[in-house]
Enzyme design. Structure first.
Site, PDB file in Angstrom:
ATOM      1  N   HIS A  69      -0.002  -7.069  -4.159  1.00 51.44           N
ATOM      2  CA  HIS A  69      -1.295  -6.928  -3.479  1.00 51.44           C
ATOM      3  C   HIS A  69      -2.441  -6.935  -4.497  1.00 51.44           C
ATOM      4  O   HIS A  69      -3.429  -7.666  -4.331  1.00 51.44           O
ATOM      5  CB  HIS A  69      -1.303  -5.627  -2.665  1.00 51.44           C
ATOM      6  CG  HIS A  69      -2.594  -5.330  -1.982  1.00 51.44           C
ATOM      7  ND1 HIS A  69      -2.704  -5.282  -0.620  1.00 51.44           N
ATOM      8  CD2 HIS A  69      -3.830  -5.051  -2.457  1.00 51.44           C
ATOM      9  CE1 HIS A  69      -3.961  -4.992  -0.291  1.00 51.44           C
ATOM     10  NE2 HIS A  69      -4.656  -4.845  -1.404  1.00 51.44           N
ATOM     11  N   GLU A  70      -2.301  -6.130  -5.542  1.00 43.55           N
ATOM     12  CA  GLU A  70      -3.375  -6.026  -6.540  1.00 43.55           C
ATOM     13  C   GLU A  70      -3.452  -7.266  -7.428  1.00 43.55           C
ATOM     14  O   GLU A  70      -4.548  -7.732  -7.742  1.00 43.55           O
ATOM     15  CB  GLU A  70      -3.207  -4.756  -7.369  1.00 43.55           C
ATOM     16  CG  GLU A  70      -3.253  -3.468  -6.559  1.00 43.55           C
ATOM     17  CD  GLU A  70      -4.453  -3.345  -5.623  1.00 43.55           C
ATOM     18  OE1 GLU A  70      -5.521  -3.914  -5.904  1.00 43.55           O
ATOM     19  OE2 GLU A  70      -4.304  -2.662  -4.589  1.00 43.55           O
ATOM     20  N   HIS A  73      -5.434 -10.043  -5.842  1.00 43.78           N
ATOM     21  CA  HIS A  73      -6.892  -9.958  -5.949  1.00 43.78           C
ATOM     22  C   HIS A  73      -7.388 -10.666  -7.209  1.00 43.78           C
ATOM     23  O   HIS A  73      -8.375 -11.421  -7.168  1.00 43.78           O
ATOM     24  CB  HIS A  73      -7.349  -8.499  -5.962  1.00 43.78           C
ATOM     25  CG  HIS A  73      -7.298  -7.826  -4.625  1.00 43.78           C
ATOM     26  ND1 HIS A  73      -8.019  -8.264  -3.540  1.00 43.78           N
ATOM     27  CD2 HIS A  73      -6.595  -6.747  -4.203  1.00 43.78           C
ATOM     28  CE1 HIS A  73      -7.780  -7.477  -2.501  1.00 43.78           C
ATOM     29  NE2 HIS A  73      -6.906  -6.550  -2.885  1.00 43.78           N
TER      30      HIS A  73
END
Length: 155
Positions: A69-70, A73
């Site tokens: 998820h991170e 980004h």
């Protein structure tokens, strides 16, 4: 931290293979701060911060979901520039590159964190506001009860 570092590297390798370009590796921080946030990506400083409490709680899920998820980004920012944080570009990276669901929130238990909160009232009930929201109230923000639509005031 070694497992998180390894998973970050794996995610970047998948992204490099998919996008046919290389990506700078970020600074990694494992934080023990009490926070509801499982992880965060700082685009300007090219840094990933992960919450040690949530990692210890469910390490396999953390590595499989929170780390991609991170990383997504950062990859999204590198490929597409400034876009919505959980927009279609980020969702594409999560699903097509990392083969993960594009979930924007986590369901780790917050019980053991013992986060500070402040009591506020409306006409129908008592509410617990986080430190962040309480500080916003001190600076002039106002919140309403979702049930009775009346403003909240500190007890």
């Amino acid at each position: 931290m070694q497992q998180i570092t390894h998973q970050v590297e794996q995610c970047f390798r998948l992204a490099e293979s998919y996008f046919k370009q290389s990506f700078q590796r970020p600074e990694l921080v494992l934080s023990s701060r009490k926070s509801k946030v499982a992880g965060s990506a700082n685009l300007s400083q090219w840094r990933l911060r992960f919450n040690a409490h949530f990692y210890q709680q469910q390490p396999q899920h953390f590595l499989a979901q929170t780390v991609p998820h991170e990383v997504a980004h950062l990859v999204c920012h590198a490929v597409y520039g400034r876009v919505k944080p959980h927009g279609v570009e980020w969702q594409q990276i999560m699903q097509q590159v990392f083969n993960c669901p594009a979930a924007t929130t986590h369901n780790y238990s917050l019980e053991q964190l013992q986060l500070s909160s402040y009591e506020y009232r409306c006409t129908c009930q008592v509410h617990q506001l986080s430190v962040r929201r309480h500080n916003k109230v001190l600076k002039g923000a106002a919140y309403k009860c979702r049930n009775c639509q009346q403003p909240l005031f500190q007890c």
